[in-house]
Design a protein around this motif. Structure first.
Motif, PDB file in Angstrom:
ATOM      1  N   GLY A 239       1.025  -1.106   0.478  1.00  0.00           N
ATOM      2  CA  GLY A 239      -0.136  -0.470  -0.032  1.00  0.00           C
ATOM      3  C   GLY A 239       1.095   1.204  -0.057  1.00  0.00           C
ATOM      4  O   GLY A 239       0.666   2.146  -0.796  1.00  0.00           O
ATOM      5  N   TYR A 240       2.036   1.326   1.085  1.00  0.00           N
ATOM      6  CA  TYR A 240       2.875   2.377   0.985  1.00  0.00           C
ATOM      7  C   TYR A 240       4.036   2.283  -0.464  1.00  0.00           C
ATOM      8  O   TYR A 240       3.803   3.818  -0.944  1.00  0.00           O
ATOM      9  CB  TYR A 240       3.605   2.040   2.008  1.00  0.00           C
ATOM     10  N   ALA A 241       3.967   1.783  -0.972  1.00  0.00           N
ATOM     11  CA  ALA A 241       4.575   1.682  -2.538  1.00  0.00           C
ATOM     12  C   ALA A 241       4.005   2.122  -3.391  1.00  0.00           C
ATOM     13  O   ALA A 241       4.139   2.785  -4.209  1.00  0.00           O
ATOM     14  CB  ALA A 241       5.305   0.002  -2.779  1.00  0.00           C
ATOM     15  N   ARG A 242       2.930   1.499  -3.368  1.00  0.00           N
ATOM     16  CA  ARG A 242       1.648   1.645  -4.411  1.00  0.00           C
ATOM     17  C   ARG A 242       1.399   3.359  -4.535  1.00  0.00           C
ATOM     18  O   ARG A 242       1.474   3.782  -5.500  1.00  0.00           O
ATOM     19  CB  ARG A 242       0.387   1.148  -3.884  1.00  0.00           C
ATOM     20  N   ALA A 243       1.340   3.438  -3.148  1.00  0.00           N
ATOM     21  CA  ALA A 243       0.417   5.380  -3.186  1.00  0.00           C
ATOM     22  C   ALA A 243       2.063   6.105  -3.583  1.00  0.00           C
ATOM     23  O   ALA A 243       1.963   7.399  -4.556  1.00  0.00           O
ATOM     24  CB  ALA A 243       0.459   5.697  -1.592  1.00  0.00           C
ATOM     25  N   LEU A 244       3.126   6.222  -3.040  1.00  0.00           N
ATOM     26  CA  LEU A 244       4.537   6.311  -3.042  1.00  0.00           C
ATOM     27  C   LEU A 244       5.370   6.352  -4.937  1.00  0.00           C
ATOM     28  O   LEU A 244       5.466   7.335  -6.044  1.00  0.00           O
ATOM     29  CB  LEU A 244       5.488   5.805  -3.106  1.00  0.00           C
ATOM     30  N   LEU A 245       4.737   5.001  -5.323  1.00  0.00           N
ATOM     31  CA  LEU A 245       4.856   5.259  -7.066  1.00  0.00           C
ATOM     32  C   LEU A 245       3.785   5.663  -8.035  1.00  0.00           C
ATOM     33  O   LEU A 245       4.184   6.085  -8.947  1.00  0.00           O
ATOM     34  CB  LEU A 245       4.874   3.393  -7.460  1.00  0.00           C
ATOM     35  N   SER A 246       2.469   5.642  -7.336  1.00  0.00           N
ATOM     36  CA  SER A 246       1.705   6.254  -7.880  1.00  0.00           C
ATOM     37  C   SER A 246       1.773   8.023  -8.397  1.00  0.00           C
ATOM     38  O   SER A 246       1.417   8.973  -9.332  1.00  0.00           O
ATOM     39  CB  SER A 246       0.178   6.298  -7.756  1.00  0.00           C
ATOM     40  N   SER A 247       2.343   8.726  -6.993  1.00  0.00           N
ATOM     41  CA  SER A 247       3.100   9.993  -6.905  1.00  0.00           C
ATOM     42  C   SER A 247       3.998  10.246  -7.742  1.00  0.00           C
ATOM     43  O   SER A 247       4.116  11.912  -8.954  1.00  0.00           O
ATOM     44  CB  SER A 247       2.823  10.221  -5.906  1.00  0.00           C
ATOM     45  N   ASN A 248       4.962   8.969  -8.571  1.00  0.00           N
ATOM     46  CA  ASN A 248       6.226   9.118  -8.696  1.00  0.00           C
ATOM     47  C   ASN A 248       5.268   9.555 -10.563  1.00  0.00           C
ATOM     48  O   ASN A 248       5.765  10.150 -11.201  1.00  0.00           O
ATOM     49  CB  ASN A 248       7.099   8.377  -8.971  1.00  0.00           C
ATOM     50  N   ALA A 249       4.413   8.851 -10.715  1.00  0.00           N
ATOM     51  CA  ALA A 249       3.976   8.850 -12.325  1.00  0.00           C
ATOM     52  C   ALA A 249       3.409   9.596 -12.488  1.00  0.00           C
ATOM     53  O   ALA A 249       3.636  10.727 -13.506  1.00  0.00           O
ATOM     54  CB  ALA A 249       2.525   7.563 -12.668  1.00  0.00           C
ATOM     55  N   ARG A 250       2.412  10.819 -11.829  1.00  0.00           N
ATOM     56  CA  ARG A 250       2.200  11.750 -11.506  1.00  0.00           C
ATOM     57  C   ARG A 250       2.764  13.257 -12.216  1.00  0.00           C
ATOM     58  O   ARG A 250       2.973  13.728 -12.853  1.00  0.00           O
ATOM     59  CB  ARG A 250       1.295  12.347 -10.780  1.00  0.00           C
ATOM     60  N   LEU A 251       3.937  12.503 -11.201  1.00  0.00           N
ATOM     61  CA  LEU A 251       4.917  14.124 -11.440  1.00  0.00           C
ATOM     62  C   LEU A 251       5.766  13.755 -12.541  1.00  0.00           C
ATOM     63  O   LEU A 251       6.162  15.129 -13.294  1.00  0.00           O
ATOM     64  CB  LEU A 251       6.272  13.822 -10.101  1.00  0.00           C
TER      65      LEU A 251
END
Length: 283
Positions: A131-143
């Motif tokens: 869950g933590y990794a998913r939130a982090l990686l999703s924010s990276n994709a948006r950036l």
């Protein structure tokens, strides 16, 4: 005006070229004489000295031998390799997707026996929950403005992280106390992540250190995220790019910094106390 990170690779290439040119001149050799000794055309010498053609490790060793300084070769080889892999923009690294980026580290992980990681703002990737990794990686994709395949990427990261359960490897992981409070995902995801730290920190192969925020004797400021793979490679994570450090003298500096940071951290029961305090703050 400071040199931008995107120009640092060319600056490093020019540095290697300049050192090779100085060795030739110190040896009293002309471009033609150096080329003859190395067994190539003099135009290649000129291209190398002007940083238009990167020298191979064999080129550098021949060059140093002809100049009578073979002991200089290995540092120059490392500097040249460092220049060619110094700076890689994340936009290039993720062009095939975030999941592919996670999988690209598997070979490096398999070849490493001692992992040392310092993270000032995040839970180290090796200890991240899905869950933590998913939130982090999703924010990276948006950036980075790339397709969001965070679900698959998080699963790949967790699969890669199973290496901490394998025998024959050691993991020394340091994080700042503040990273326990930077919430990624919802409250349940963050609570699960902090709870996992209590479990993972007790693994025989893992040494998890937390650097307390209240540390009046802090010996070193919080630098950028960096990973040390054995004593052979340091990977530094910037907002826009990954920087790989391979030159022995620079690796030694990161090792020195890591040891200073490690000396400021708390472990075992003291570290668990800080993690439990962060869990309580979620309520």
């Amino acid at each position: 005006m400071p040199i931008s990170p995107s120009s640092s690779a060319q600056a490093a290439r020019e540095g290697v070229a300049g050192r090779l040119r100085d060795l030739r001149k110190d040896a009293g050799l002309t471009v033609v004489e150096l080329a003859a000794g190395c067994g190539w055309h003099h135009a290649k010498t000129s291209r190398i000295e002007n940083a238009r053609t990167p020298p191979s490790p064999t080129d550098i060793r021949r060059w140093c031998a002809v100049c009578g300084v073979p002991e200089c070769a290995e540092d120059l080889v490392a500097a040249s390799l460092n220049a060619e892999t110094l700076y890689t923009e994340w936009s290039r690294r993720v062009r095939l997707g975030l999941r592919h980026l996670q999988s690209s580290y598997i070979q490096l992980f398999r070849a490493t026996r001692l992992f040392r990681v310092y993270s000032p703002t995040l839970v180290p990737g090796l200890l991240q929950t899905e869950g933590y990794a998913r939130a982090l990686l999703s924010s990276n994709a948006r950036l980075l403005d790339v397709p969001d395949d965070a679900d698959q990427a998080a699963a790949a990261r967790l699969e890669r992280s199973q290496i901490i359960h394998e025998q024959g490897r050691r993991f020394v992981l340091l994080m700042e106390e503040g990273s326990l409070y930077y919430q990624l995902g919802d409250q349940d995801a963050m609570a699960a992540q902090l709870g996992y730290l209590l479990t993972a920190g007790a693994l025989p192969s893992v040494s998890l250190g937390v650097i307390p925020r209240a540390n009046p004797e802090r010996a070193l400021w919080a630098p950028e995220v960096f990973h040390i793979y054995d004593d052979a490679l340091v990977s530094v994570e910037l907002l826009s790019a990954q920087v790989n450090v391979t030159q022995p003298s620079e690796i030694a500096l990161y090792l020195k910094a890591f040891e200073q940071l490690r000396g400021m951290a708390v472990y075992g029961a003291d570290a668990r106390t800080l993690i439990v305090r962060a869990i309580d703050a979620l309520r």
